[in-house]
Scaffold this motif. Structure first.
Motif, PDB file in Angstrom:
ATOM      1  N   GLN A 171       0.854  -1.187   0.000  1.00 43.73           N
ATOM      2  CA  GLN A 171       0.000   0.000   0.000  1.00 43.73           C
ATOM      3  C   GLN A 171       0.894   1.243   0.000  1.00 43.73           C
ATOM      4  O   GLN A 171       1.975   1.254   0.592  1.00 43.73           O
ATOM      5  CB  GLN A 171      -0.893   0.022   1.239  1.00 43.73           C
ATOM      6  N   SER A 215      -3.089  -1.063  -2.977  1.00 43.17           N
ATOM      7  CA  SER A 215      -3.918   0.139  -2.994  1.00 43.17           C
ATOM      8  C   SER A 215      -3.076   1.387  -2.773  1.00 43.17           C
ATOM      9  O   SER A 215      -2.007   1.337  -2.148  1.00 43.17           O
ATOM     10  CB  SER A 215      -5.010   0.060  -1.922  1.00 43.17           C
ATOM     11  N   GLU A 251     -11.533   2.892  -6.567  1.00 36.35           N
ATOM     12  CA  GLU A 251     -12.326   1.952  -5.783  1.00 36.35           C
ATOM     13  C   GLU A 251     -13.312   2.672  -4.869  1.00 36.35           C
ATOM     14  O   GLU A 251     -14.435   2.220  -4.658  1.00 36.35           O
ATOM     15  CB  GLU A 251     -11.387   1.069  -4.943  1.00 36.35           C
ATOM     16  N   ASP A 290      -9.406   5.987  -2.707  1.00 35.11           N
ATOM     17  CA  ASP A 290      -8.721   4.697  -2.633  1.00 35.11           C
ATOM     18  C   ASP A 290      -8.584   4.206  -4.066  1.00 35.11           C
ATOM     19  O   ASP A 290      -9.576   3.907  -4.734  1.00 35.11           O
ATOM     20  CB  ASP A 290      -9.556   3.720  -1.795  1.00 35.11           C
ATOM     21  N   ARG A 292      -6.810   1.655  -7.078  1.00 34.27           N
ATOM     22  CA  ARG A 292      -6.272   0.313  -7.280  1.00 34.27           C
ATOM     23  C   ARG A 292      -5.607   0.224  -8.648  1.00 34.27           C
ATOM     24  O   ARG A 292      -6.148   0.736  -9.636  1.00 34.27           O
ATOM     25  CB  ARG A 292      -7.393  -0.737  -7.192  1.00 34.27           C
TER      26      ARG A 292
END
Length: 324
Positions: A171, A215, A251, A290, A292
């Motif tokens: 992340q 992410s 996301e 968020d 991805r």
């Protein structure tokens, strides 16, 4: 010994010098500056200031109000993470900056374990870094500037050219950082800037180092688009278009606006006239997302298609409402 008497004596266990240092660290999370130290020691020696009153003065200060705001934000975010809750519809008091929204939003979405890359850590809020360090993740920081942070592996590097292997980070975090990438960062004592293509390159580089399924949590100032020299601001469409060009699937996204009642989530944000610093100490609105990697791959998945369709329907609805 009587418990209350024991506690009373314990409050005077240290010398005045040791107590002043200890209470500043505990209340304001820092050492006393020389002037404050000298004043406190003199008054304690004279008997015109008690140890309890020193604590009261520090706890009643504007500086402690800021410490409390950030501490509350970190506690809220980490508490939600422990419960597995991705908190939304946050609220905060008027007169506060966007950190009170960004910090809990990001910390509640922190991965349960694995490697986390914090981009721009050198000028990050100390409370936020403390929350990351208490989370138990394998924390790595990268910045053009440097800062000693015990418990964090740090690298002085450009986010557009990261010193990490492909697919090596679970992340990445960009908290109020992306808007400064490629901008004039002389205010931070850094050279360079004037590179409008840098944010896109930075996002693509972060996609390179993220593992499949990883992410990227991003927060940016939201409002009327414009280049302010040391940072850039854009509206929601502009930021989302940048993320898409970099190959990210959105996301989750949430917009927050500073209104007279304080920070509130909004589904119908209007960027016109929303400028940095005009409603509070910093941003007047903020976009939390968020992201991805693999936009096309994610769009072709069943859940990704549902998210995209729902977001598209929401935009059409908001547009129709504005046109009424």
């Amino acid at each position: 010994m009587d418990e209350r008497l024991e506690a009373e004596l314990l409050a005077y266990r240290d010398s005045d010098e040791g107590y002043v240092e200890r209470v500043f660290r505990h209340v304001l999370r820092r050492l006393p500056d020389p002037e404050a130290r000298e004043r406190a020691l003199q008054k304690l020696s004279e008997g015109t200031l008690s140890r309890a009153t020193l604590v009261h003065e520090l706890a009643a200060s504007e500086e402690f109000a800021r410490v409390r705001e950030l501490d509350d934000a970190v506690a809220l975010g980490l508490g939600a993470r422990r419960r597995g809750e991705r908190i939304r519809w946050l609220q905060a008091a008027p007169g506060t900056d966007e950190r009170v929204v960004e910090i809990p939003w990001v910390l509640s979405r922190l991965v349960p374990e694995g490697s986390v890359l914090e981009v721009g850590y050198a000028y990050a809020e100390t409370a936020y870094l403390g929350g990351l360090l208490r989370s138990g993740v394998d924390l790595v920081g990268v910045d053009l500037a440097s800062r000693d942070v015990e418990g964090m592996a740090t690298h002085r590097a450009d986010v557009c050219d990261l010193p990490f292997a492909a697919s090596s980070v679970d992340q990445a975090l960009l908290v109020s950082t992306l808007e400064h990438v490629g901008a004039d960062n002389a205010v931070y004592g850094l050279e360079g800037g004037g590179d409008p293509g840098a944010p896109l390159r930075a996002l693509r580089e972060l996609q390179r180092v993220l593992v499949p399924g990883g992410s990227l949590l991003v927060t940016v100032p939201l409002g009327e688009p414009g280049d302010h020299g040391w940072f850039r601001q854009d509206d929601e469409g502009g930021w989302l278009a940048l993320y898409a060009r970099a190959g990210f699937f959105v996301e989750e996204v949430e917009a927050y606006e500073l209104v007279p009642e304080g920070w509130r989530a909004t589904r119908s944000f209007r960027p016109e006239g929303v400028r940095y610093g005009e409603r509070g100490p910093a941003a007047s609105a903020v976009l939390c997302a968020d992201l991805r990697p693999g936009r096309l791959r994610r769009l072709l998945s069943p859940s990704g298609a549902r998210i995209a369709a729902r977001r598209r329907a929401g935009r059409l609805y908001r547009r129709a409402r504005r046109d009424l």
